[in-house]
Design a protein around this motif. Structure first.
Motif, PDB file in Angstrom:
ATOM      1  N   ARG A 223       0.832  -1.199   0.000  1.00 37.29           N
ATOM      2  CA  ARG A 223       0.000   0.000   0.000  1.00 37.29           C
ATOM      3  C   ARG A 223       0.873   1.258   0.000  1.00 37.29           C
ATOM      4  NH1 ARG A 223      -2.303  -1.006   4.236  1.00 37.29           N
ATOM      5  NH2 ARG A 223      -4.081  -2.197   3.401  1.00 37.29           N
ATOM      6  N   GLN A 224       1.932   1.231   0.785  1.00 33.96           N
ATOM      7  CA  GLN A 224       2.836   2.392   0.810  1.00 33.96           C
ATOM      8  C   GLN A 224       3.486   2.621  -0.553  1.00 33.96           C
ATOM      9  OE1 GLN A 224       5.906   2.054   3.754  1.00 33.96           O
ATOM     10  NE2 GLN A 224       6.751   4.111   3.346  1.00 33.96           N
ATOM     11  N   ALA A 225       3.862   1.528  -1.197  1.00 31.58           N
ATOM     12  CA  ALA A 225       4.463   1.663  -2.530  1.00 31.58           C
ATOM     13  C   ALA A 225       3.469   2.248  -3.527  1.00 31.58           C
ATOM     14  CB  ALA A 225       4.961   0.293  -3.006  1.00 31.58           C
ATOM     15  N   LEU A 226       2.210   1.806  -3.447  1.00 30.55           N
ATOM     16  CA  LEU A 226       1.192   2.354  -4.348  1.00 30.55           C
ATOM     17  C   LEU A 226       0.949   3.832  -4.078  1.00 30.55           C
ATOM     18  CD1 LEU A 226      -1.384  -0.603  -4.379  1.00 30.55           C
ATOM     19  CD2 LEU A 226       0.225   0.052  -6.190  1.00 30.55           C
ATOM     20  N   GLU A 227       0.989   4.214  -2.824  1.00 28.42           N
ATOM     21  CA  GLU A 227       0.837   5.626  -2.511  1.00 28.42           C
ATOM     22  C   GLU A 227       2.002   6.437  -3.087  1.00 28.42           C
ATOM     23  OE1 GLU A 227       0.534   5.814   1.686  1.00 28.42           O
ATOM     24  OE2 GLU A 227      -1.559   5.094   1.770  1.00 28.42           O
ATOM     25  N   THR A 228       3.198   5.867  -3.010  1.00 29.59           N
ATOM     26  CA  THR A 228       4.357   6.550  -3.606  1.00 29.59           C
ATOM     27  C   THR A 228       4.199   6.680  -5.112  1.00 29.59           C
ATOM     28  OG1 THR A 228       5.794   5.683  -1.866  1.00 29.59           O
ATOM     29  CG2 THR A 228       6.852   6.487  -3.882  1.00 29.59           C
ATOM     30  N   ILE A 229       3.694   5.610  -5.741  1.00 34.63           N
ATOM     31  CA  ILE A 229       3.460   5.661  -7.189  1.00 34.63           C
ATOM     32  C   ILE A 229       2.450   6.754  -7.514  1.00 34.63           C
ATOM     33  CG2 ILE A 229       2.476   4.394  -9.142  1.00 34.63           C
ATOM     34  CD1 ILE A 229       3.630   1.850  -7.925  1.00 34.63           C
ATOM     35  N   SER A 230       1.383   6.829  -6.731  1.00 34.00           N
ATOM     36  CA  SER A 230       0.351   7.831  -6.982  1.00 34.00           C
ATOM     37  C   SER A 230       0.900   9.247  -6.841  1.00 34.00           C
ATOM     38  CB  SER A 230      -0.816   7.623  -6.016  1.00 34.00           C
ATOM     39  OG  SER A 230      -1.797   8.621  -6.187  1.00 34.00           O
ATOM     40  N   SER A 231       1.620   9.519  -5.759  1.00 27.61           N
ATOM     41  CA  SER A 231       2.160  10.869  -5.554  1.00 27.61           C
ATOM     42  C   SER A 231       3.208  11.215  -6.601  1.00 27.61           C
ATOM     43  CB  SER A 231       2.759  10.980  -4.147  1.00 27.61           C
ATOM     44  OG  SER A 231       3.850  10.079  -3.991  1.00 27.61           O
ATOM     45  N   THR A 232       4.034  10.222  -6.962  1.00 28.09           N
ATOM     46  CA  THR A 232       5.054  10.476  -7.992  1.00 28.09           C
ATOM     47  C   THR A 232       4.394  10.754  -9.329  1.00 28.09           C
ATOM     48  OG1 THR A 232       6.603   9.020  -6.847  1.00 28.09           O
ATOM     49  CG2 THR A 232       7.093   9.559  -9.136  1.00 28.09           C
ATOM     50  N   GLY A 233       3.344  10.015  -9.651  1.00 31.00           N
ATOM     51  CA  GLY A 233       2.641  10.259 -10.906  1.00 31.00           C
ATOM     52  C   GLY A 233       2.019  11.633 -10.952  1.00 31.00           C
TER      53      GLY A 233
END
Length: 396
Positions: A223-233
């Protein structure tokens, strides 16, 4: 009226022929009154009218013909007549149209000689010497004025032709400069797009791979990785929006809002973002941090960004990196190293073209634009090193 003027300019021989015909009519009135039973005066008139008719089609040939007719008048005793006006016309034409020097000189010398020769051949009756000299000067003045007027017209035409050629050359130079400016702007935009997209997409790919790997065993990490992907995107989209905003037309005041201008102070945030993505980075600053020219700071940020992106892409597993910023009195030094497996020789040889991207090419271009130096290549003991020195005064 303009159409008539254009028609006359397109048919100069026809215009000259009309005036030759008018001159022929006036001259024939003189021929009729000449008490001579020979055809010589009529032949002289016809040849001189021919000089007027063809003066612009063959000016040098008509000048020679006019000289020959003038000599024939002296030899055959054909007195001055209205058709001799053709000599003034051909002198003006030769002087105005340029051509060989001999033709212009012959026209001037012949015109100035005509009056004295005519006075010698047909002297004034009951005229004093002073009256003869005065009459000769008065008769020579029109020939001199015809040549001066023609030469002035030639000089003016040459001047305007030179102005047109200079204007055309300047226009070509402006077009070339515009093309160079467009190419430079495209290259700058390409570098910015590459830096923004490559860095953020690389972070997203690393995080996506990590999320897929721990999805079942550690949902919280996934979940943390997906949040990082979302913010980076979102960050990538925001930067691309600002960058593409400079391509808008008609909004020069707003364009500055869209140009991404990260500075050296944001390098620490960049390093922290990379650490969050899973790449350990040792970051140090040496010297006294201070504000530098915007071009230098943007170049420094992009170099570090591209270097860390390349480390993630090419460094392999368990790679670590270090970033050193050194503030000198006359510039900023950068040193980015990693202990990974390095990169293929094609990545840093021949300008850095690797067949897949232009990261190192962009670095060299950026450093060159601010007058700095860059060295990129494998590090002794393994890994890769990028070293740059950016002076305070940017190159012009």
């Amino acid at each position: 009226m303009q159409r008539l003027y254009d028609f006359l300019r397109r048919h100069p021989t026809g215009v000259d022929g009309f005036w030759a015909l008018m001159l022929f009519g006036f001259s024939m009135l003189w021929v009729v009154e000449v008490p001579s039973g020979t055809w010589t005066p009529a032949a002289v008139v016809v040849l001189l009218c021919l000089v007027v008719a063809l003066r612009r089609r063959a000016p040098r040939q008509m000048l020679v013909l006019a000289v020959a007719v003038g000599i024939a008048q002296l030899v055959l005793d054909v007195e001055v007549n209205p058709a001799d006006f053709a000599m003034l016309v051909i002198i003006y034409t030769v002087a105005a149209h340029g051509g060989p020097r001999w033709a212009s000189r012959l026209a001037l010398i012949g015109g100035l000689s005509a009056a004295p020769l005519a006075q010698v051949r047909w002297p004034m009756r009951d005229g004093s010497t002073a009256a003869t000299v005065f009459g000769t000067v008065v008769m020579a003045v029109p020939f001199a004025l015809a040549w001066v007027l023609g030469d002035s017209v030639r000089t003016r035409r040459a001047y305007f032709a030179q102005l047109e050629e200079r204007a055309s050359r300047l226009e070509r130079e402006r077009e070339a400069q515009a093309k160079v400016a467009v190419a430079a702007e495209r290259a700058r935009i390409a570098r910015e797009l590459h830096d923004v997209v490559a860095h953020n997409v690389s972070v997203m790919v690393v995080q996506a791979d990590g999320a897929a790997y721990v999805l079942d065993s550690s949902p919280d990490q996934a979940r943390q990785a997906l949040e990082t992907i979302s913010s980076t995107g979102r960050q990538a989209l925001a930067e691309m929006r600002r960058l593409l905003g400079i391509l808008r037309t008609g909004e020069p005041e707003e364009a500055g809002e869209y140009v991404p201008q990260p500075d050296a102070q944001q390098i620490e945030d960049l390093v922290e973002q990379v650490r969050t993505a899973g790449l350990p980075v040792d970051f140090r600053i040496e010297g006294t941090p201070r504000r530098l020219p915007s071009g230098v700071e943007l170049t420094a940020y992009r170099i570090v960004q591209e270097a860390l992106t390349n480390t993630r892409k090419h460094g392999g597993p368990d790679v670590g990196a270090s970033v050193r910023l050194t503030y000198f009195d006359d510039g900023l030094g950068l040193l980015v190293e990693d202990d990974g497996r390095g990169a293929a020789h094609e990545m840093y040889e021949d300008g850095g073209a690797d067949g897949r991207g232009h990261g190192l090419i962009g670095m060299r271009e950026r450093v060159g634009m601010v007058g700095g130096t860059l060295d990129a290549g494998p590090r002794p003991g393994g890994g890769f090193r990028i070293s740059a020195l950016l002076p305070l005064k940017t190159a012009h």
